[in-house]
Design a protein around this motif. Sequence first.
Motif, PDB file in Angstrom:
ATOM      1  N   PHE A  62      16.611   0.216  -2.151  1.00 33.77           N
ATOM      2  CA  PHE A  62      17.108  -0.832  -3.040  1.00 33.77           C
ATOM      3  C   PHE A  62      17.298  -0.317  -4.449  1.00 33.77           C
ATOM      4  N   VAL A  63      18.142  -1.030  -5.214  1.00 35.41           N
ATOM      5  CA  VAL A  63      18.392  -0.702  -6.608  1.00 35.41           C
ATOM      6  C   VAL A  63      17.101  -0.863  -7.412  1.00 35.41           C
ATOM      7  N   ARG A  64      16.415  -1.981  -7.185  1.00 32.67           N
ATOM      8  CA  ARG A  64      15.204  -2.286  -7.951  1.00 32.67           C
ATOM      9  C   ARG A  64      13.971  -2.332  -7.057  1.00 32.67           C
ATOM     10  N   ALA A  65      12.868  -1.904  -7.612  1.00 33.95           N
ATOM     11  CA  ALA A  65      11.593  -1.960  -6.885  1.00 33.95           C
ATOM     12  C   ALA A  65      11.218  -3.401  -6.558  1.00 33.95           C
ATOM     13  N   GLU A  66      11.563  -4.341  -7.435  1.00 35.63           N
ATOM     14  CA  GLU A  66      11.245  -5.752  -7.211  1.00 35.63           C
ATOM     15  C   GLU A  66      11.919  -6.275  -5.942  1.00 35.63           C
ATOM     16  N   VAL A  71      11.627  -8.003  -0.173  1.00 39.15           N
ATOM     17  CA  VAL A  71      11.979  -7.770   1.232  1.00 39.15           C
ATOM     18  C   VAL A  71      10.727  -7.438   2.033  1.00 39.15           C
ATOM     19  N   PHE A  72       9.883  -6.572   1.499  1.00 40.48           N
ATOM     20  CA  PHE A  72       8.655  -6.195   2.198  1.00 40.48           C
ATOM     21  C   PHE A  72       7.770  -7.420   2.437  1.00 40.48           C
ATOM     22  N   ALA A  73       7.621  -8.262   1.422  1.00 42.52           N
ATOM     23  CA  ALA A  73       6.765  -9.446   1.553  1.00 42.52           C
ATOM     24  C   ALA A  73       7.287 -10.385   2.635  1.00 42.52           C
ATOM     25  N   MET A  74       8.565 -10.658   2.629  1.00 45.93           N
ATOM     26  CA  MET A  74       9.126 -11.584   3.624  1.00 45.93           C
ATOM     27  C   MET A  74       9.064 -10.982   5.023  1.00 45.93           C
ATOM     28  N   ALA A  75       9.356  -9.688   5.137  1.00 45.82           N
ATOM     29  CA  ALA A  75       9.295  -9.032   6.452  1.00 45.82           C
ATOM     30  C   ALA A  75       7.863  -8.976   6.966  1.00 45.82           C
ATOM     31  N   SER A  76       6.894  -8.908   6.075  1.00 42.90           N
ATOM     32  CA  SER A  76       5.486  -8.906   6.489  1.00 42.90           C
ATOM     33  C   SER A  76       5.056 -10.275   6.989  1.00 42.90           C
ATOM     34  N   PHE A 106       6.778  -4.297  15.763  1.00 47.34           N
ATOM     35  CA  PHE A 106       7.468  -4.266  14.482  1.00 47.34           C
ATOM     36  C   PHE A 106       6.450  -3.927  13.398  1.00 47.34           C
ATOM     37  N   ARG A 107       6.722  -2.857  12.656  1.00 42.54           N
ATOM     38  CA  ARG A 107       5.843  -2.452  11.562  1.00 42.54           C
ATOM     39  C   ARG A 107       6.700  -2.097  10.359  1.00 42.54           C
ATOM     40  N   ARG A 108       6.092  -2.101   9.154  1.00 41.98           N
ATOM     41  CA  ARG A 108       6.813  -1.742   7.962  1.00 41.98           C
ATOM     42  C   ARG A 108       5.853  -1.224   6.904  1.00 41.98           C
ATOM     43  N   LEU A 109       6.364  -0.382   6.024  1.00 44.07           N
ATOM     44  CA  LEU A 109       5.626   0.115   4.865  1.00 44.07           C
ATOM     45  C   LEU A 109       6.586   0.096   3.685  1.00 44.07           C
ATOM     46  N   MET A 110       6.039   0.118   2.483  1.00 44.87           N
ATOM     47  CA  MET A 110       6.886   0.104   1.296  1.00 44.87           C
ATOM     48  C   MET A 110       6.574   1.302   0.422  1.00 44.87           C
ATOM     49  N   THR A 111       7.627   1.890  -0.135  1.00 44.15           N
ATOM     50  CA  THR A 111       7.479   2.928  -1.152  1.00 44.15           C
ATOM     51  C   THR A 111       7.848   2.265  -2.480  1.00 44.15           C
ATOM     52  N   VAL A 112       8.271   3.030  -3.463  1.00 42.32           N
ATOM     53  CA  VAL A 112       8.623   2.436  -4.753  1.00 42.32           C
ATOM     54  C   VAL A 112       9.859   1.553  -4.642  1.00 42.32           C
ATOM     55  N   ARG A 113      10.946   2.103  -4.065  1.00 41.76           N
ATOM     56  CA  ARG A 113      12.210   1.361  -3.995  1.00 41.76           C
ATOM     57  C   ARG A 113      12.733   1.195  -2.581  1.00 41.76           C
ATOM     58  N   SER A 114      11.937   1.501  -1.613  1.00 41.34           N
ATOM     59  CA  SER A 114      12.402   1.431  -0.231  1.00 41.34           C
ATOM     60  C   SER A 114      11.394   0.695   0.646  1.00 41.34           C
ATOM     61  N   TYR A 143       5.241   9.038   9.407  1.00 42.04           N
ATOM     62  CA  TYR A 143       5.959  10.308   9.232  1.00 42.04           C
ATOM     63  C   TYR A 143       7.178  10.119   8.322  1.00 42.04           C
ATOM     64  N   VAL A 144       7.999   9.125   8.636  1.00 43.67           N
ATOM     65  CA  VAL A 144       9.197   8.874   7.828  1.00 43.67           C
ATOM     66  C   VAL A 144       8.812   8.394   6.430  1.00 43.67           C
ATOM     67  N   ASN A 145       7.844   7.505   6.342  1.00 44.41           N
ATOM     68  CA  ASN A 145       7.398   6.993   5.047  1.00 44.41           C
ATOM     69  C   ASN A 145       6.939   8.136   4.138  1.00 44.41           C
ATOM     70  N   ASP A 146       6.197   9.087   4.672  1.00 44.00           N
ATOM     71  CA  ASP A 146       5.732  10.229   3.874  1.00 44.00           C
ATOM     72  C   ASP A 146       6.920  11.008   3.305  1.00 44.00           C
ATOM     73  N   HIS A 147       7.990  11.156   4.088  1.00 46.58           N
ATOM     74  CA  HIS A 147       9.175  11.868   3.617  1.00 46.58           C
ATOM     75  C   HIS A 147       9.920  11.066   2.555  1.00 46.58           C
ATOM     76  N   VAL A 148       9.966   9.762   2.696  1.00 47.19           N
ATOM     77  CA  VAL A 148      10.618   8.921   1.683  1.00 47.19           C
ATOM     78  C   VAL A 148       9.835   8.980   0.381  1.00 47.19           C
ATOM     79  N   VAL A 149       8.518   8.904   0.447  1.00 43.55           N
ATOM     80  CA  VAL A 149       7.678   8.985  -0.757  1.00 43.55           C
ATOM     81  C   VAL A 149       7.912  10.313  -1.449  1.00 43.55           C
ATOM     82  N   ALA A 150       7.928  11.405  -0.692  1.00 42.08           N
ATOM     83  CA  ALA A 150       8.150  12.733  -1.292  1.00 42.08           C
ATOM     84  C   ALA A 150       9.524  12.790  -1.968  1.00 42.08           C
TER      85      ALA A 150
END
Length: 156
Positions: A62-66, A71-76, A106-114, A143-150
């Motif tokens: 996403f453009v913004r972290a907010e 999205v993360f909150a609603m998907a959770s 169905f699982r999800r994690l959040m990074t800064v903007r993703s 695994y994917v989340n770690d790569h996105v964070v990096a």
Amino acid sequence: MRLSDGSRYKRVDLVTATECAQGMSPELAALADQGEGCLRLTTALFTDAERRSQVSVTVASFVRAEDAGTVFAMASMDPVTYQTVSLDPPPEAGLPTVPPGSAGVFRRLMTVRSVVFANGQWGDGAETGEAALTRQTEGLLRYVNDHVVAYEQGGV
């Protein structure tokens, strides 16, 4: 590829789109459009060494972290309504298409903007073995989340 727990997976498809709505449920797409929008949606389909599971891992950036946070909150709160679309295996993969209505994880994690989504299903539509499917789905998600964070921290 091999995860840290020793399990092996093969990526059988990869799709990237700047038109994020194509890979999201209508409700998730509408939510993403309420903010400044989704920049890119990348989805990879993985299968385990036995070629039994099919796990789609999607990174919505996403453009913004907010906006990612919303999205993360609603998907959770409602992971079935606010979900990304699982990929069907391409014909050359030699995997069956998961039957409609099959059980999934169905699982999800959040990074800064993703937001990283993982949708796991058994290729034959089986409804047993949920613990194994959950383990595989969560392993690929991490695994994917770690790569996105990096990547977001300036790595490659």
